[in-house]
Design a protein around this motif. Structure first.
Motif, short mmCIF file in Angstrom:
data_model
loop_
_atom_site.label_atom_id
_atom_site.label_comp_id
_atom_site.label_asym_id
_atom_site.label_seq_id
_atom_site.Cartn_x
_atom_site.Cartn_y
_atom_site.Cartn_z
N VAL A 1 -20.81 -33.61 82.27
CA VAL A 1 -21.54 -34.48 81.36
C VAL A 1 -21.12 -35.94 81.59
O VAL A 1 -20.31 -36.24 82.47
N GLU A 2 -21.68 -36.81 80.77
CA GLU A 2 -21.44 -38.24 81.01
C GLU A 2 -20.81 -38.89 79.77
O GLU A 2 -21.18 -38.58 78.65
N ALA A 3 -19.86 -39.77 80.04
CA ALA A 3 -19.28 -40.59 78.97
C ALA A 3 -19.62 -42.04 79.27
O ALA A 3 -19.70 -42.44 80.44
N ILE A 4 -19.80 -42.83 78.22
CA ILE A 4 -20.08 -44.27 78.39
C ILE A 4 -18.89 -45.05 77.88
O ILE A 4 -18.37 -44.78 76.79
N ALA A 5 -18.44 -46.01 78.68
CA ALA A 5 -17.33 -46.87 78.25
C ALA A 5 -17.63 -48.31 78.66
O ALA A 5 -18.47 -48.55 79.53
N LEU A 6 -16.95 -49.23 78.01
CA LEU A 6 -17.16 -50.65 78.33
C LEU A 6 -16.39 -51.00 79.60
O LEU A 6 -15.42 -50.36 79.95
N ASP A 7 -16.82 -52.09 80.24
CA ASP A 7 -16.14 -52.58 81.44
C ASP A 7 -16.16 -54.11 81.40
O ASP A 7 -17.24 -54.68 81.45
N PRO A 8 -15.00 -54.78 81.26
CA PRO A 8 -13.66 -54.22 81.23
C PRO A 8 -13.30 -53.64 79.87
O PRO A 8 -13.82 -54.10 78.84
N ARG B 1 -19.19 -60.53 75.34
CA ARG B 1 -19.69 -59.96 74.09
C ARG B 1 -20.24 -58.55 74.33
O ARG B 1 -20.84 -58.27 75.37
N ILE B 2 -20.02 -57.65 73.35
CA ILE B 2 -20.51 -56.27 73.48
C ILE B 2 -21.89 -56.20 72.84
O ILE B 2 -22.07 -56.66 71.71
N SER B 3 -22.87 -55.62 73.56
CA SER B 3 -24.20 -55.53 72.98
C SER B 3 -24.55 -54.07 72.72
O SER B 3 -24.61 -53.26 73.65
N PRO B 4 -24.81 -53.67 71.45
CA PRO B 4 -25.16 -52.27 71.18
C PRO B 4 -26.45 -51.87 71.89
O PRO B 4 -26.60 -50.73 72.32
N ASP B 5 -27.38 -52.83 72.07
CA ASP B 5 -28.64 -52.50 72.75
C ASP B 5 -28.39 -52.11 74.20
O ASP B 5 -29.00 -51.19 74.73
N GLN B 6 -27.45 -52.85 74.81
CA GLN B 6 -27.12 -52.53 76.21
C GLN B 6 -26.55 -51.11 76.30
O GLN B 6 -26.85 -50.37 77.24
N VAL C 1 -29.78 -38.19 79.24
CA VAL C 1 -29.73 -36.87 78.59
C VAL C 1 -28.35 -36.24 78.71
O VAL C 1 -27.96 -35.39 77.92
N ASP C 2 -27.59 -36.68 79.72
CA ASP C 2 -26.24 -36.12 79.94
C ASP C 2 -25.16 -36.79 79.10
O ASP C 2 -24.02 -36.35 79.10
N THR C 3 -25.51 -37.90 78.42
CA THR C 3 -24.46 -38.63 77.69
C THR C 3 -24.00 -37.81 76.48
O THR C 3 -24.80 -37.43 75.62
N LYS C 4 -22.71 -37.54 76.41
CA LYS C 4 -22.17 -36.77 75.29
C LYS C 4 -21.11 -37.57 74.52
O LYS C 4 -20.66 -37.16 73.45
N LEU C 5 -20.69 -38.70 75.07
CA LEU C 5 -19.62 -39.46 74.43
C LEU C 5 -19.79 -40.94 74.73
O LEU C 5 -20.07 -41.32 75.88
N ILE C 6 -19.64 -41.77 73.69
CA ILE C 6 -19.62 -43.23 73.88
C ILE C 6 -18.30 -43.72 73.32
O ILE C 6 -17.93 -43.37 72.19
N ILE C 7 -17.58 -44.50 74.13
CA ILE C 7 -16.28 -44.99 73.65
C ILE C 7 -16.35 -46.50 73.56
O ILE C 7 -16.64 -47.19 74.54
N ILE C 8 -16.09 -47.00 72.35
CA ILE C 8 -16.10 -48.45 72.13
C ILE C 8 -14.71 -48.86 71.69
O ILE C 8 -14.19 -48.35 70.69
N CYS C 9 -14.11 -49.76 72.43
CA CYS C 9 -12.81 -50.30 72.05
C CYS C 9 -13.12 -51.53 71.20
O CYS C 9 -13.70 -52.49 71.69
N ASN C 10 -12.74 -51.49 69.93
CA ASN C 10 -13.20 -52.53 69.00
C ASN C 10 -12.09 -52.98 68.04
O ASN C 10 -11.72 -52.21 67.15
N PRO C 11 -11.52 -54.17 68.20
CA PRO C 11 -11.79 -55.17 69.22
C PRO C 11 -11.43 -54.63 70.61
O PRO C 11 -10.54 -53.79 70.74
N ASN C 12 -12.12 -55.18 71.59
CA ASN C 12 -11.93 -54.68 72.95
C ASN C 12 -10.65 -55.25 73.57
O ASN C 12 -10.26 -56.37 73.30
N ASN C 13 -10.03 -54.43 74.39
CA ASN C 13 -8.87 -54.85 75.19
C ASN C 13 -9.32 -54.84 76.64
O ASN C 13 -9.80 -53.79 77.09
N PRO C 14 -9.30 -55.92 77.39
CA PRO C 14 -8.54 -57.14 77.17
C PRO C 14 -9.34 -58.32 76.61
O PRO C 14 -8.78 -59.40 76.45
#
Ligand SMILES: Cc1ncc(COP(=O)(O)O)c(C=O)c1O
Length: 333
Positions: free
Chosen positions: A71-78, A106-111, A118-131
């Motif tokens: 499956v797929e996970a979504i994470a921010l970069d960096p 800046r983190i955009s929820p729309d992005q 269809v494979d996305t099963k997890l979204i990870i948001i570091c909030n506030p984000n590091n670094p």
């Protein structure tokens, strides 16, 4: 690491001393008193909370119970790199949401929504984000949760939220069964050496998490009691956070005034320096400072995309902050 420069409240240290005589006994396997204190603090039911040996343990466990191979996970970069490591070790693919300098990272929820598959099963948001120190408003997290549907777990890591508490999404766990918010006593509470973290769950994540086999006694007697005391020492927490944030402002202004660098906006006690105008890149700057016993973080270690252009600075004691500015000015002038 991004620990705070000052120790915990004196009451926390006294509590550790007090409970030291009780360590011949096993701790409460369910950390009932800490969970009750968290329930009172956040006005959420006690059964919504789990505790762990630092948020790292909870993050790894939650990632493992939320995704499976393929499956797929979504994470921010960096972002904090442990999410990626953990998701990949669970056999998942990681799709990254690129945060850009042009938008001050800046983190955009729309992005995030546009990158769902269809494979996305997890979204990870570091909030506030590091670094980056950038933060998403809880309304944006609500918007994201409403858009993704219940079969996608949204994990919000609030390791640094005490620096911007009104941005917390913890109350949304009551409303969204697929949300889990993870917090730690390692940062603003200044207890990184004790290893205490906690998670607040929406119902569906709670069910997934409860199927996991975990070793008993996640917290030591000292850790549980110190955490309860830290929650009760809110005046100390406010003082510490206030001091670090005003010191950070002074540190940022001094760096801007005395070195050819740009400082990026942040909601936390750490911030990124953009070295585009400097004669040295991040590698050489870190190296030259290390020779003088000043340690800053090369942001290329968070994401190769950032190249050799950014470093992360974490606010220290007054004395060390002056040293950081003096040394950076000296090396870059
Ligand atoms: C964003 C973030 N989350 C989680 C952690 C882990 O903290 P701990 O395991 O000490 O709670 C860190 C540590 O630096 C961090 O930066």
């Amino acid at each position: 690491v991004n620990d705070v420069a000052y120790g915990p409240s004196p009451d926390v240290i006294a509590t550790i001393g007090h409970w030291a005589t009780a360590i011949n006994r096993s701790p409460d396997a369910y950390s009932t008193r800490l969970t009750a204190a968290l329930s009172r603090l956040h006005n959420l039911p006690a059964h919504c909370f789990a505790v762990g040996a630092g948020s790292s343990q909870l993050i790894h466990d939650l990632i493992r119970c939320s995704i499976a191979s393929g499956v797929e996970a979504i994470a921010l970069d960096p972002s904090y790199t442990e999410y990626r490591r953990s998701a990949i070790s669970a056999g998942a693919r990681v799709r990254t949401i690129r945060l850009n300098r042009e938008e001050t990272f800046r983190i955009s929820p729309d992005q995030v929504c546009q990158n769902l598959s269809v494979d996305t099963k997890l979204i990870i948001i570091c909030n506030p984000n590091n670094p980056t120190g950038t933060v998403l408003d809880p309304n944006d997290i609500r918007h994201l949760l409403s858009a993704v549907g219940n079969d996608v777990v949204v994990l919000v890591d609030e390791a640094y939220i005490e620096f911007t508490p009104h941005m917390s999404a913890i109350q949304l766990t009551d409303e969204f069964p697929n949300l889990v918010v993870v917090r730690t006593f390692s940062k603003a509470y200044a207890m990184a050496g004790l290893r205490v973290g906690y998670a607040a769950f929406g119902n569906d994540v709670s069910k997934k998490y409860s199927t996991m086999v975990r070793p008993p006694w996640p917290l030591s007697t000292l850790a549980e009691n110190a955490a309860i005391c830290a929650l009760a020492s809110s005046t100390y927490l406010d003082l510490m956070v206030g001091k670090l944030l005003s010191d950070r402002d002074r540190l940022m202004q001094a760096l801007l005034a005395r070195a050819p660098v740009d400082v990026l906006p942040t909601s936390t006690h750490y911030f990124m320096l953009d070295l585009a105008r400097s004669k040295l890149g991040a590698t050489e700057l870190c190296e030259r400072l290390r020779e003088r016993n000043v340690f800053i973080r090369h942001c290329g270690s968070f994401s190769e995309r950032l190249g050799d252009r950014y470093v992360r600075i974490t606010t220290q004691t007054d004395l060390l902050n002056h040293r950081i500015v003096d040394e950076i000015e000296r090396v870059l002038s």
